[in-house]
Design a protein around this motif. Structure first.
Motif, mmCIF file in Angstrom:
data_model
loop_
_atom_site.group_PDB
_atom_site.id
_atom_site.type_symbol
_atom_site.label_atom_id
_atom_site.label_comp_id
_atom_site.label_asym_id
_atom_site.label_seq_id
_atom_site.Cartn_x
_atom_site.Cartn_y
_atom_site.Cartn_z
ATOM 1 N N THR A 1 28.723 78.973 -61.144
ATOM 2 C CA THR A 1 27.704 77.959 -61.419
ATOM 3 C C THR A 1 28.277 76.555 -61.288
ATOM 4 O O THR A 1 27.652 75.658 -60.705
ATOM 5 N N ALA A 2 29.459 76.342 -61.821
ATOM 6 C CA ALA A 2 30.089 75.022 -61.709
ATOM 7 C C ALA A 2 30.385 74.680 -60.257
ATOM 8 O O ALA A 2 30.188 73.533 -59.825
ATOM 9 N N TYR A 3 30.819 75.662 -59.483
ATOM 10 C CA TYR A 3 31.097 75.422 -58.070
ATOM 11 C C TYR A 3 29.814 75.043 -57.320
ATOM 12 O O TYR A 3 29.804 74.133 -56.486
ATOM 13 N N GLN A 4 28.727 75.733 -57.630
ATOM 14 C CA GLN A 4 27.448 75.444 -56.987
ATOM 15 C C GLN A 4 26.960 74.039 -57.351
ATOM 16 O O GLN A 4 26.471 73.293 -56.502
ATOM 17 N N PHE A 5 27.107 73.678 -58.614
ATOM 18 C CA PHE A 5 26.582 72.403 -59.103
ATOM 19 C C PHE A 5 27.397 71.202 -58.643
ATOM 20 O O PHE A 5 26.833 70.147 -58.351
ATOM 21 N N TYR A 6 28.707 71.334 -58.596
ATOM 22 C CA TYR A 6 29.544 70.153 -58.410
ATOM 23 C C TYR A 6 30.324 70.124 -57.099
ATOM 24 O O TYR A 6 30.968 69.119 -56.807
ATOM 25 N N ILE A 7 30.255 71.185 -56.313
ATOM 26 C CA ILE A 7 30.887 71.186 -54.998
ATOM 27 C C ILE A 7 29.839 71.346 -53.899
ATOM 28 O O ILE A 7 29.713 70.502 -53.006
ATOM 29 N N ARG A 8 29.050 72.373 -53.989
ATOM 30 C CA ARG A 8 28.076 72.647 -52.928
ATOM 31 C C ARG A 8 26.826 71.783 -53.044
ATOM 32 O O ARG A 8 26.278 71.338 -52.041
ATOM 33 N N SER A 9 26.348 71.538 -54.254
ATOM 34 C CA SER A 9 25.100 70.781 -54.431
ATOM 35 C C SER A 9 25.249 69.809 -55.597
ATOM 36 O O SER A 9 24.702 70.026 -56.681
ATOM 37 N N PRO A 10 25.961 68.704 -55.403
ATOM 38 C CA PRO A 10 26.229 67.764 -56.501
ATOM 39 C C PRO A 10 24.983 67.104 -57.081
ATOM 40 O O PRO A 10 25.047 66.546 -58.181
ATOM 41 N N GLU A 11 23.860 67.145 -56.365
ATOM 42 C CA GLU A 11 22.640 66.527 -56.876
ATOM 43 C C GLU A 11 21.904 67.428 -57.870
ATOM 44 O O GLU A 11 21.019 66.964 -58.593
ATOM 45 N N THR A 12 22.228 68.705 -57.879
ATOM 46 C CA THR A 12 21.512 69.641 -58.753
ATOM 47 C C THR A 12 21.632 69.294 -60.231
ATOM 48 O O THR A 12 20.616 69.320 -60.948
ATOM 49 N N ALA B 1 18.905 67.685 -65.186
ATOM 50 C CA ALA B 1 18.884 66.804 -66.357
ATOM 51 C C ALA B 1 17.579 66.028 -66.433
ATOM 52 O O ALA B 1 17.020 65.820 -67.520
ATOM 53 N N ALA B 2 17.066 65.608 -65.273
ATOM 54 C CA ALA B 2 15.795 64.881 -65.252
ATOM 55 C C ALA B 2 14.629 65.794 -65.595
ATOM 56 O O ALA B 2 13.670 65.372 -66.260
ATOM 57 N N GLN B 3 14.703 67.047 -65.162
ATOM 58 C CA GLN B 3 13.619 67.995 -65.435
ATOM 59 C C GLN B 3 13.599 68.454 -66.885
ATOM 60 O O GLN B 3 12.540 68.792 -67.413
ATOM 61 N N HIS B 4 14.754 68.483 -67.517
ATOM 62 C CA HIS B 4 14.857 68.964 -68.899
ATOM 63 C C HIS B 4 15.478 67.863 -69.763
ATOM 64 O O HIS B 4 16.546 68.034 -70.358
#
Length: 665
Positions: A554-565, A570-573
């Motif tokens: 999950t961290a790899y997806q959020f901060y390497i592959r898709s840093p905008e996620t 955070a904006a949605q929740h």
């Protein structure tokens, strides 16, 4: 040897504190660090000769402390396996922190004072872990509280540092109030505060059916808050009071709020306080008093629930923190929760094993974060970092090793893994195997906390070292690797983070348990968690491993592959994000319930009670009335002779009138 281990840090404190200005900063650094290195080497010798050798626990007297009636307190060192383990942990980390600080604090003009405080802190902690009685333990307990106040507020010109130091001191006093009451209760129940006497008398608290002990078990032995308590209830109350002290010192909910704010101190202080010393004092205290706690299932149940909730709570808060040191601080809070779960389940050796391994990788992470902060011009916000991997490669790989150990990377059901893999997974497996009513609750929260731990740990790595640089061009231009005086302690700690688990696994929780611990820890015969955790189902062994992989992915997806996620989520929740970012609003709640009412009461007593009532009707009021009267009287002193003659005539007339009229009555 043991006297040198304890008193060398005190000697360093006295030299640096009293003669620092004349000796100079360099001399103070080398003297205090040299003493700690010697103490650390001697601690390892003691660990090997006693812990891995043979022999019974013994006591080394120092001097007579207090003797009043039935209270007989001697300052003495209790040497057993638990003591030598703590000596190794405290002195090793402290020595490395001293050496690291030579490089980290080299620009600070107050280095003699800083190194004096470090040595004082170490001495106080050594007093605590070598204590032979509860009074000596309390002396060391309060000593580390004082030293932590001095270290957290070392940069006293920063208002935030002063506020953090006061907060740590006050919150710990809340816990220490319970600890002091617990000590008083122990003295009432056992007639002594010496560990040997207490442990020898604990058998009288085990009821035997139909025996004298059973009849005595129902008799009232303690009056607490107006309630007459029998032996079992009294023992439970005493254990809960003692644990209250541990909650404050080891930052368990709800007395945890001081720990993240303590990051205001210099980074070496964070490593020393949060890795191996002050925050582990509570775990050590409960483990030392295992013969008492083991007899109160209610107290152990409470310890388990608090530990599990703290592990989960701190892990959730760590998910969204942006200060690199605060992320690691909440990780400490969470890992301490793991230790208390093990304590609550009667798995004392696993708790101390995790304390032992945690000291290496958490000190490594804190000192590694200090190396990062040092390289980016004292910046601590991870959102202003990124792209540092190739610029500070040694620090990067040390942080990777620390993260692997913290997240418990290893292959289940094997002896291949980092230090955290052996100790943390053992606690999770023990929470499944234990027969406590809180065990399922603890197992669930610990597995979830393991997943969150993996996520925020790798989030820290990815935000700090990977991706595009987010710092200013000027900061990036000055990024540099730390000097060797800072890197060498990282290398040593990295070795411990990698190999401490596999080397010492059998001694702490494996086949050599009985020979290693001997009588240092106590468990009842019906406590089989040490045996049962080896035989849990395979899916239980895989659970923390899978949780770790999910957190990493999950961290790899959020901060390497898709840093905008992360920003989009955070904006949605917004509500959930704010809830976690503000640490479940514990500080705001305490501010509303305690701080503001206390301020209002204080302001009322100051303005109305002291100002208007006491001063108004008291000294200030009396003096004001005397001043008013004299101000009117002095007007009669005009300096004109005919005024005085006129006043004399009035007086004579008044006297004659009184004599004429008064004589008629």
């Amino acid at each position: 040897m043991y006297h040198a281990i304890v008193f060398l840090p005190l000697l360093g404190f006295l030299i640096a504190g009293l003669f620092g200005s004349s000796l100079g900063a360099k001399a103070c650094e080398y003297i205090t660090s040299g003493f700690l290195v010697v103490a650390a080497v001697l601690s390892w010798i003691a660990f090997i000769s006693y812990g891995l050798g043979e022999g019974e626990a013994f006591t080394l007297p120092v001097l007579r402390f207090i003797q009043a009636g039935a209270l007989d307190v001697e300052w003495a060192f209790r040497i057993d396996t638990l003591t030598v383990v703590m000596l190794v942990v405290v002195n090793t980390v402290s020595a490395l922190v001293h050496i690291y600080s030579i490089g980290y604090m080299h620009h600070d003009p107050h280095r003699p004072r800083f190194f004096a405080y470090l040595s004082l802190f170490t001495f106080a902690m050594l007093m605590l872990v070598t204590s032979d009685n509860l009074v000596q333990m309390f002396f060391g307990w309060e000593g580390v509280g004082l030293a932590s106040y001095l270290l957290i507020g070392f940069w006293y010109k920063k208002p935030s540092a002063n506020a953090a130091a006061i907060k740590a001191f006050v919150v710990n006093r809340v816990g220490d109030f319970g600890f002091a009451l617990g000590i008083f209760g122990v003295f009432v129940l056992f007639g002594s505060i010496n560990f040997s006497t207490i442990f020898a008398n604990t058998t009288s608290f085990i009821p035997v059916e139909g025996g004298a002990e059973a009849a005595e078990h129902g008799a009232a032995v303690l009056n607490f808050l107006g309630y007459e308590l029998d032996r079992h209830a009294a023992l439970t109350v005493v254990c809960l009071l003692l644990f209250m002290g541990a909650m404050g010192k080891s930052a368990q909910v709800p007395l945890h709020t001081w720990l993240p704010d303590a990051m205001e101190g210099p980074t070496p202080v964070s490593a020393l306080i949060h890795a191996a010393t002050m925050v582990t004092a509570g775990v050590f205290m409960v483990a030392r008093l295992s013969p008492i706690f083991e007899l109160s299932h209610t107290a152990l149940l409470f310890v388990t629930v608090i530990g599990a909730f703290t592990a989960f709570f701190a892990a959730t808060v760590g998910l969204v923190q942006n200060d690199i040191k605060r992320v690691i601080a909440y990780s400490t809070c969470s890992q301490l929760g793991y230790m208390f779960v093990a304590i609550g389940l009667g798995f004392y050796s696993a708790a101390i094993f995790h304390l032992f391994t945690h000291a290496f990788f958490k000190a490594l992470l804190f000192l590694g974060s200090g190396s990062v902060i040092h390289s980016v011009s004292d910046e601590q916000d991870m959102r202003r970092m990124g792209g540092l991997r190739k610029l500070i490669p040694y620090t990067y790989w040390m942080m990777i090793i620390g993260t692997l150990a913290l997240t418990g990377v290893g292959i289940p059901a094997t002896i291949i893994g980092t230090a955290g893999f052996f100790s943390k997974d053992a606690i999770i497996e023990g929470s499944f195997a234990a027969h406590s009513a809180a065990a399922p609750f603890a197992f669930t929260l610990l597995v979830v906390a393991a997943m969150f731990t993996s996520f925020y740990s790798w989030r820290l790595i990815f935000m700090t070292f990977h991706g595009k640089p987010r710092a200013t061009a000027d900061v990036m231009h000055h990024v540099h690797e730390s000097p060797m005086v800072m890197l060498v302690p990282l290398f040593i700690l990295a070795a411990g983070a990698l190999f401490a688990g596999v080397i010492f696994h059998d001694f702490f929780i494996g086949e050599a348990y009985a020979e290693f611990w001997r009588a240092a820890l106590f468990t009842l015969p019906e406590n089989h968690v040490l045996h049962d955790f080896h035989y849990v189902p395979l899916w239980v062994k895989l659970a923390p491993f899978v949780a770790m992989l999910l957190g990493f992915a999950t961290a790899y997806q959020f901060y390497i592959r898709s840093p905008e996620t992360p920003k989009r989520l955070a904006a949605q929740h917004r509500g959930l994000y704010a809830f976690l970012l503000n640490k479940w609003y514990f500080d705001e709640l305490y501010d509303f319930l305690f701080v503001r009412p206390a301020m209002r009461v204080g302001r009322f007593l100051w303005k109305t009670g002291d100002g208007k009532i006491i001063d108004g009707f008291g000294p200030d009021g009396v003096s004001a009335r005397v001043t008013d009267v004299t101000a009117r009287v002095v007007k009669l002193q005009s300096g004109y002779l005919y005024h005085y003659a006129f006043a004399m005539l009035i007086g004579v007339a008044a006297l004659v009138t009184w004599m004429m009229l008064g004589s008629s009555f």
